[in-house]
Design a protein around this motif. Sequence first.
Motif, short mmCIF file in Angstrom:
data_model
loop_
_atom_site.label_atom_id
_atom_site.label_comp_id
_atom_site.label_asym_id
_atom_site.label_seq_id
_atom_site.Cartn_x
_atom_site.Cartn_y
_atom_site.Cartn_z
N SER A 28 1.40 -15.03 13.92
CA SER A 28 1.48 -15.18 15.56
C SER A 28 1.49 -13.86 15.84
O SER A 28 2.41 -13.31 15.33
CB SER A 28 2.66 -16.09 15.00
N GLY A 29 0.35 -13.35 17.10
CA GLY A 29 0.19 -12.34 17.65
C GLY A 29 -0.74 -11.77 16.37
O GLY A 29 -1.04 -12.78 15.58
N ASN A 30 -0.68 -10.19 17.09
CA ASN A 30 -1.54 -9.20 16.17
C ASN A 30 -1.08 -9.32 14.43
O ASN A 30 0.43 -9.02 14.36
CB ASN A 30 -1.32 -7.84 16.72
N PRO A 31 -1.94 -9.59 14.14
CA PRO A 31 -1.86 -9.30 12.82
C PRO A 31 -1.81 -7.75 11.84
O PRO A 31 -2.42 -6.49 12.51
CB PRO A 31 -2.74 -9.75 11.72
N TYR A 32 -0.91 -7.26 11.79
CA TYR A 32 0.27 -6.35 10.83
C TYR A 32 -0.24 -6.46 8.75
O TYR A 32 0.57 -7.15 8.95
CB TYR A 32 0.88 -5.15 11.30
N LEU A 33 -1.17 -5.88 8.48
CA LEU A 33 -1.90 -6.05 6.86
C LEU A 33 -1.40 -4.82 6.10
O LEU A 33 -2.31 -3.92 6.29
CB LEU A 33 -2.81 -7.25 6.89
N PHE A 34 -0.82 -5.15 4.89
CA PHE A 34 -0.66 -4.31 4.18
C PHE A 34 -1.44 -4.21 2.94
O PHE A 34 -0.97 -5.02 1.73
CB PHE A 34 1.03 -3.71 3.90
N TRP A 35 -1.47 -3.54 2.16
CA TRP A 35 -2.07 -3.80 0.10
C TRP A 35 -1.44 -2.46 -0.23
O TRP A 35 -1.28 -1.78 -0.09
CB TRP A 35 -3.19 -3.86 0.38
N TYR A 36 -0.08 -3.17 -1.39
CA TYR A 36 0.34 -1.73 -2.08
C TYR A 36 -0.36 -2.41 -3.66
O TYR A 36 -0.64 -3.21 -4.20
CB TYR A 36 1.59 -2.39 -2.31
N VAL A 37 0.01 -1.09 -4.64
CA VAL A 37 -0.51 -1.39 -6.28
C VAL A 37 1.34 -0.34 -6.80
O VAL A 37 1.18 0.03 -6.56
CB VAL A 37 -1.30 -0.21 -6.27
N GLN A 38 1.32 -1.18 -7.93
CA GLN A 38 2.67 -0.82 -8.55
C GLN A 38 1.99 -1.44 -10.43
O GLN A 38 1.35 -1.54 -10.59
CB GLN A 38 3.09 -2.34 -8.47
N TYR A 39 1.52 0.50 -10.77
CA TYR A 39 0.96 0.66 -11.82
C TYR A 39 2.42 -0.06 -12.59
O TYR A 39 3.66 -0.16 -11.76
CB TYR A 39 0.75 1.79 -11.91
N PRO A 40 2.42 0.20 -14.11
CA PRO A 40 3.06 -0.24 -14.68
C PRO A 40 3.67 0.30 -14.73
O PRO A 40 3.94 1.58 -14.76
CB PRO A 40 2.68 -0.64 -16.44
N ASN A 41 5.39 -0.12 -15.32
CA ASN A 41 7.09 0.23 -15.02
C ASN A 41 6.98 1.71 -13.64
O ASN A 41 7.91 2.65 -14.18
CB ASN A 41 7.12 0.86 -15.97
N ARG A 42 6.08 0.93 -13.07
CA ARG A 42 6.14 2.43 -11.54
C ARG A 42 6.60 1.27 -10.19
O ARG A 42 6.06 0.50 -9.93
CB ARG A 42 5.36 2.72 -11.71
N GLY A 43 6.50 3.10 -9.00
CA GLY A 43 7.23 1.52 -8.22
C GLY A 43 5.88 1.71 -6.99
O GLY A 43 4.99 2.19 -7.14
N LEU A 44 6.17 0.52 -6.91
CA LEU A 44 4.50 0.59 -5.23
C LEU A 44 4.54 1.26 -4.89
O LEU A 44 4.82 2.15 -4.00
CB LEU A 44 5.20 -1.06 -4.42
N GLN A 45 2.52 1.48 -4.61
CA GLN A 45 2.00 2.78 -3.62
C GLN A 45 1.31 2.34 -3.00
O GLN A 45 0.86 1.34 -2.72
CB GLN A 45 1.42 3.70 -5.34
N PHE A 46 1.78 2.67 -0.95
CA PHE A 46 0.57 2.34 -0.26
C PHE A 46 -0.39 2.66 -0.77
O PHE A 46 -0.92 3.66 -1.61
CB PHE A 46 1.05 2.54 0.99
N LEU A 47 -1.61 1.42 -0.44
CA LEU A 47 -3.39 1.52 -0.67
C LEU A 47 -3.06 1.72 0.40
O LEU A 47 -4.52 2.75 1.41
CB LEU A 47 -3.61 0.66 -1.03
N LEU A 48 -3.37 0.69 1.88
CA LEU A 48 -4.20 0.34 2.94
C LEU A 48 -2.90 0.22 4.44
O LEU A 48 -2.43 -1.21 3.81
CB LEU A 48 -5.33 0.54 2.65
#
Lengths: 113, 116
Positions: A28-48
């Motif tokens: 609802s309202g303006n959407p804010y959307l994110f993508w993350y990637v997680q390589y094996p045995n790693r934390g999530l990394q921000f993509l865009l």
Amino acid sequence: AQSVAQPEDQVNVAEGNPLTVKCTYSVSGNPYLFWYVQYPNRGLQFLLKYITGDNLVKGSYGFEAEFNKSQTSFHLKKPSALVSDSALYFCATPTDSWGKFQFGAGTQVVVTP
Amino acid sequence: NAGVTQTPKFRVLKTGQSMTLLCAQDMNHEYMYWYRQDPGMGLRLIHYSVGEGTTAKGEVPDGYNVSRLKKQNFLLGLESAAPSQTSVYFCASKAGLAGGLYNEQFFGPGTRLTVL
């Protein structure tokens, strides 16, 4: 409630072929959307992320995402996949003003040589 | 900058034991979060903090406690570990004041915890 959904558990693609990872949203309202990637045995990394403006957002590692308001989608794309792109991908959206995120279930991308 | 760091990286506990996971960030972020990641369950928020001295419950807070005595540190405690708490734990931080809603979260490398 703000939410995102990833309809595919796994995406298989051959190296060199285009890669698309799907995400749909309910916001609802303006959407804010994110993508993350997680390589094996790693934390999530921000993509865009999409905040406002151009519907095509460019990010790290050659990835881009297309925001489509009429289809309520925010699909992640890469023109030519690499074996090293094999990873788990999450889309996400903030659910409140404290910036808590709701993450999709994740899509496993497998790129074969 | 080291970004977000977590200690320890791995830990094995017996049922009933206690432990504390430490998260540290050097980006001067106001907001910090603890998640657990389990196969087929995605990421679930345990607790979060919007500033030094404040904490709040997330989606799955039972069995965990947290403290944020210093802005750069966020501690997650397990008072009496149970096998159901076997998981990978991630800490994240985010700038909160300017553009808080649409700033990205930065994640640590994770702690893999096994409770026997």
